[in-house]
Write an enzyme that holds these catalytic residues in place. Structure first.
Site, short mmCIF file in Angstrom:
data_model
loop_
_atom_site.label_atom_id
_atom_site.label_comp_id
_atom_site.label_asym_id
_atom_site.label_seq_id
_atom_site.Cartn_x
_atom_site.Cartn_y
_atom_site.Cartn_z
N GLU A 1 0.84 -1.20 0.00
CA GLU A 1 0.00 0.00 0.00
C GLU A 1 0.87 1.25 0.00
OE1 GLU A 1 -3.87 1.59 2.57
OE2 GLU A 1 -2.58 0.03 3.39
N LYS B 1 -9.36 3.24 -2.56
CA LYS B 1 -9.69 2.44 -1.39
C LYS B 1 -11.11 2.76 -0.92
CE LYS B 1 -7.47 1.02 2.97
NZ LYS B 1 -6.29 1.25 3.85
N SER C 1 21.27 0.30 33.65
CA SER C 1 21.10 0.42 35.11
C SER C 1 21.40 -0.85 35.88
CB SER C 1 19.65 0.83 35.40
OG SER C 1 18.77 -0.23 35.10
#
Length: 711
Positions: A45, A114, A357
């Site tokens: 698309e 569409k 961390s």
């Protein structure tokens, strides 16, 4: 006549507004389809512009450039000899449409707009396009001059039509239309169409491929026919990763399936089908009674798709295969990794910087980067010229060919443990060992002097010095002292991201990676503008529960035993002092578990519950074994969640762009559109919840009395 036809569809890694790059990938896919002997090629698309252009679709330039690029494809003799289905946006009568252009040998056969637009969740197609609200209707479209010069055509049919060849009929539906209750392929099949094409821009979500594949398979299981599904793949510049899986299905069985996650820019899949099998499959009495009463306008093309008696007698129709699915843990390893690679190579930065961390979230982020390095190495070893060129461009070494994942990470991945007096030896050690296994350039530092300087500045300015709660301070002081550490880490992260390559005599800066998971974002358990504030976040749409499963999977699949240490460690922010009697815990701080947060999130976003309906659903779930909670306990948990969700909603307006992986993401940027100033008590909803709690108590007492009297 033998009706064997060879057809191709593809995954393309297109990039928003990269017109020439998109053109080259389209042409490459056409060449590969022709090399496979195909008579039909289907693409994704909006492949000329890239699907994710967003408000660039409001600009006239986007449409003008699309026609210019399309004319180049149309005039290229090397693209002739097969039917082409190409997606691009078009303006017709001053209205913008998402369209498919069907062509053959340099002439356009049909422009098909569409019918049904995707307009929820991450999609806002109605903002940019208008649906073609006239099924089976068509008009004439006047072609622009650049197309007229190439094809000699002045106009072409524009609308919902079928195309007829000498052997069969073809119909086209686009992405969202497959997901609608009255999908166009049903009416097309009843009017004799045997081949359906679908150009899509469908994104990855965990555990959702089976839904999409089920619909694609069902499209021809009921109606019969050949279904060609094409999709975007990769990150075209936003939070989504389009996950490919181009497929060819006939009569409900998979014939060919493209990969879901890959670094390939172009992937073409091909199958040879016998259309007589479609005729035989449709030879059902009930189906013959439902033939279309209102036929489509059919465009006669005069094209021969099958070779008939001239076909090579050794050509055999493609046999069905099983549909391939990844485990959710593999999806986490592969989807965000591919997304990160596209961001890195297209931003042309020197690499990534991650504050490591020693906790499971930053560990998961680092492991995803490691997975990216594994994919890059695999592509390099397979001879992928595009990936090799991208790697060499990123490291500024023309002859660089990595031999290990550590070779790659050592040049593009930087990590740092930013410790304070509140950090434990265990987290520091875990971070260092993980960096060594992955191969990142690691910096271990203490920032106590920086924190102390800021607190001292405040004391000098105000005459008051805040202290932690465990030493007698207030909750306000305690929170402020935690937040200043987190925010200073963000400042340091950007300093190091800009200068670390320079310290190694390398050009460019680094993209800062965030590592806040979707559940912490939902609860707001993070500091605004802290080290979760970054350039991109690969785990921002993934739950803590799924991250743990991913780390457990990666421990053995990636042969990284160090990951097990992260799994067994208690999640902690390490922003408060550690004493003999106290260690900060995430779940205790939040007042709810990560499993509870996931459930709250899905009910709120996916099931669209407010406080009242959420309480009802959770009471029915949690009042039973194994939890056996009372109505009041459930109500307390529900209202606590909504309180913290509301008071922290403002944080979502500044969240780092994150890889979208869960349907219940609280991302304020286009996905979860809710106000960020809300009354956190939800007064009316709270009143209704506790009215129901009292009714439940009364009813439970009545049941108890009846039970005792019977006994």
């Amino acid at each position: 006549m033998v009706r064997y036809i060879t057809v191709s569809t593809c995954n393309l890694n297109q990039w928003a507004l990269d017109f020439e790059g998109n053109r080259d990938r389209i042409i490459q896919s056409i060449h590969e389809a022709k090399a496979h002997g195909s008579q039909l090629r289907v693409g994704p698309e909006l492949e000329i512009t890239g699907y994710g252009c967003l408000d660039h679709f409001l600009e006239n330039d986007t449409y003008q450039h699309s026609w210019e690029i399309y004319s180049q494809i149309l005039s290229d003799q090397s693209t002739h000899g097969l039917i082409l289905d190409i997606g691009m946006p078009i303006i017709h009568k001053s209205v913008k449409y998402n369209c498919r252009l069907i062509s053959y040998n340099g002439k356009i056969l049909l422009i098909r707009p569409k019918l049904y637009l995707a307009n929820d969740g991450n999609y806002r197609e109605m903002r940019h396009f208008t649906p073609w609200k006239k099924p089976k209707y068509y008009e004439d479209f006047t072609l622009p001059s650049e197309i007229h010069k190439v094809s000699g055509q002045k106009s072409v049919r524009f609308g919902d039509c079928l195309i007829s060849t000498n052997e069969t009929k073809l119909g086209a539906e686009t992405c969202e239309e497959l997901f609608t209750p009255n999908s166009p392929h049903i009416a097309m099949a009843l009017d004799g169409a045997e081949i359906f094409t679908n150009s899509s821009g469908s994104h990855h979500e965990l555990r959702k491929l089976d839904t999409r594949m089920g619909l694609i398979m069902e499209a021809t299981k009921k109606c019969g026919g050949v279904y060609l599904y094409a999709n975007q793949r990769g990150c075209d510049g936003d939070r989504l990763y389009y996950d490919g899986c181009a497929s060819i299905i006939m009569n409900g069985e998979m014939l060919a399936q493209g990969s879901q996650f890959s670094l390939k820019d172009v992937e073409v899949i091909t199958a040879t089908v016998d259309l007589d099998d479609v005729t035989a499959y449709r030879n059902v009495k009930s189906a013959s009674y439902q033939t279309s009463t209102e036929p489509y306008h059919t465009i006669e093309s005069g094209i021969h798709l099958s070779l008939g008696s001239d076909m090579d007698p050794l050509v055999v129709p493609t046999k069905p295969i099983d549909v391939r699915y990844h485990l959710p843990e593999e999806e986490i390893a592969l989807g965000p990794a591919c997304w990160l690679w596209d961001y890195l190579r297209r931003s042309k930065t020197a690499g990534f910087f991650l504050p490591l961390s020693g906790g499971i979230d930053s560990c998961a982020t680092a492991t995803i980067v490691h997975s990216m390095c594994r994919l890059v190495l695999e592509a390099v070893q397979s001879g992928d010229k595009v990936v090799i060129a991208d790697v060499q461009a990123l490291v500024h070494e023309p002859g660089f060919i990595p031999k290990t994942t550590q070779d790659i990470a050592g040049k593009i991945f930087y990590t740092s443990f930013m410790g304070t007096e509140n950090s434990s030896k265990e987290t520091r050690s875990r971070a260092k060992e993980l960096s060594e296994v992955i191969g990142s350039y690691h910096v271990d530092l203490n920032m106590d002097n920086l924190v102390s300087a800021v607190v001292t500045l405040f004391e000098v300015s105000t005459g008051k010095r805040p202290i932690f709660k465990i030493f007698g301070g207030s909750q306000t002081e305690n929170l402020a002292l935690q937040n200043i550490q987190a925010r200073l880490r963000m400042v340091l992260a950007y300093l190091f991201a800009q200068l670390l390559p320079w310290t190694r005599s390398k050009a460019g800066g680094l993209l800062v990676l965030g590592s806040a998971n979707v559940d912490e974002c939902l609860r707001g358990y993070l500091t605004k503008y802290d080290c979760s504030s970054a350039d991109i976040n690969p785990i921002g749409g993934i739950s803590k529960t799924d991250l743990k499963k991913f780390i457990h999977w990666a421990t053995s699949s990636f042969d990284m035993p160090i990951l097990d240490d992260f799994l067994t460690a208690t999640p902690t922010a390490e922003l408060e002092p550690i004493t003999k009697d106290y260690v900060q815990s995430d779940e205790i701080d939040m007042g709810m578990t990560y499993d509870e947060l996931s459930r709250f999130g899905k009910l709120r976003k996916v099931d669209k519950c407010g406080p009242y309906s959420m309480f009802i659903k959770l009471y029915h779930e949690w009042s039973r074994p194994p939890l056996n909670l009372t109505a009041e306990e459930v109500a307390t948990k529900v209202m606590k969640f909504w309180w913290y969700y509301a008071v922290n909603r403002h944080k979502m307006t500044t969240m780092t762009p994150s890889y979208h992986a869960e349907q219940y993401s609280p991302d304020d940027n286009r996905f979860d559109l809710r106000p960020f100033l809300i009354n956190p008590s939800f007064q009316y909803g709270r009143k209704k919840v506790y009215e129901l709690v009292e009714k439940i108590k009364v009813r439970e007492e009545e049941i108890k009395k009846v039970t005792l009297s019977v006994d």
